[in-house]
Design a protein around this motif. Structure first.
Motif, PDB file in Angstrom:
ATOM      1  N   GLU A 135       0.832  -1.205   0.000  1.00 36.19           N
ATOM      2  CA  GLU A 135       0.000   0.000   0.000  1.00 36.19           C
ATOM      3  C   GLU A 135       0.866   1.253   0.000  1.00 36.19           C
ATOM      4  OE1 GLU A 135      -3.863   0.227   2.264  1.00 36.19           O
ATOM      5  OE2 GLU A 135      -2.676   1.691   3.374  1.00 36.19           O
ATOM      6  N   ARG A 136       1.901   1.273   0.825  1.00 38.00           N
ATOM      7  CA  ARG A 136       2.787   2.443   0.893  1.00 38.00           C
ATOM      8  C   ARG A 136       3.503   2.697  -0.423  1.00 38.00           C
ATOM      9  NH1 ARG A 136       5.263   0.761   6.610  1.00 38.00           N
ATOM     10  NH2 ARG A 136       3.519   1.447   7.894  1.00 38.00           N
ATOM     11  N   GLY A 186       2.318   2.042  -3.315  1.00 35.29           N
ATOM     12  CA  GLY A 186       1.342   2.293  -4.363  1.00 35.29           C
ATOM     13  C   GLY A 186       1.009   1.078  -5.212  1.00 35.29           C
ATOM     14  N   ARG A 187       1.388  -0.103  -4.767  1.00 36.01           N
ATOM     15  CA  ARG A 187       1.085  -1.324  -5.516  1.00 36.01           C
ATOM     16  C   ARG A 187      -0.383  -1.705  -5.367  1.00 36.01           C
ATOM     17  NH1 ARG A 187       5.358  -5.513  -3.458  1.00 36.01           N
ATOM     18  NH2 ARG A 187       4.347  -6.832  -4.987  1.00 36.01           N
ATOM     19  N   ILE A 188      -0.975  -1.315  -4.246  1.00 41.64           N
ATOM     20  CA  ILE A 188      -2.414  -1.486  -4.027  1.00 41.64           C
ATOM     21  C   ILE A 188      -2.946  -0.163  -3.501  1.00 41.64           C
ATOM     22  CG2 ILE A 188      -2.336  -3.981  -3.657  1.00 41.64           C
ATOM     23  CD1 ILE A 188      -2.497  -3.501  -0.655  1.00 41.64           C
ATOM     24  N   GLY A 189      -4.216   0.076  -3.696  1.00 44.98           N
ATOM     25  CA  GLY A 189      -4.814   1.333  -3.280  1.00 44.98           C
ATOM     26  C   GLY A 189      -5.010   1.417  -1.774  1.00 44.98           C
ATOM     27  N   ALA A 190      -5.232   2.632  -1.316  1.00 47.85           N
ATOM     28  CA  ALA A 190      -5.482   2.868   0.102  1.00 47.85           C
ATOM     29  C   ALA A 190      -6.700   2.066   0.545  1.00 47.85           C
ATOM     30  CB  ALA A 190      -5.703   4.351   0.357  1.00 47.85           C
ATOM     31  N   GLU A 233      -7.045  -1.111   0.495  1.00 49.36           N
ATOM     32  CA  GLU A 233      -7.113  -2.448  -0.099  1.00 49.36           C
ATOM     33  C   GLU A 233      -6.481  -3.511   0.795  1.00 49.36           C
ATOM     34  OE1 GLU A 233      -6.438  -3.117  -4.345  1.00 49.36           O
ATOM     35  OE2 GLU A 233      -6.414  -0.941  -4.541  1.00 49.36           O
ATOM     36  N   THR A 268      -9.213  -4.812   2.912  1.00 47.25           N
ATOM     37  CA  THR A 268     -10.100  -5.629   2.081  1.00 47.25           C
ATOM     38  C   THR A 268      -9.461  -6.987   1.808  1.00 47.25           C
ATOM     39  OG1 THR A 268     -10.977  -3.648   1.041  1.00 47.25           O
ATOM     40  CG2 THR A 268     -11.332  -5.723  -0.118  1.00 47.25           C
TER      41      THR A 268
END
Length: 68
Positions: A52-53, A55-59, A61, A64
């Motif tokens: 997440e940090r 940017g590989r997955i969205g905030a 996620e 989820t």
């Protein structure tokens, strides 16, 4: 034979760029709970937070994904 699931397998299952059909097939074939190493949840949490940090997955996620 018991399968021990580790954090790298979960990363291959949850992260888009790490996606592996082999991981999907293996996890889909599980017929119940399987043992995990004692640090499993800490490692998975770390993988997801770093993703997440970076940017590989969205905030959000990561949360989820943990519910998956």
């Amino acid at each position: 034979m018991a399968l021990v699931l580790d954090a790298s397998m979960v990363a291959a299952w949850l992260l888009p760029e790490e996606h592996s059909q082999a991981a999907e097939d293996l996890i889909a074939g599980l017929d119940g709970p399987c043992p995990v190493p004692s640090l499993f949840w800490h490692e998975v949490r770390s993988i997801l937070l770093i993703a997440e940090r970076r940017g590989r997955i969205g905030a959000g996620e990561a949360l989820t994904a943990l519910g998956r």
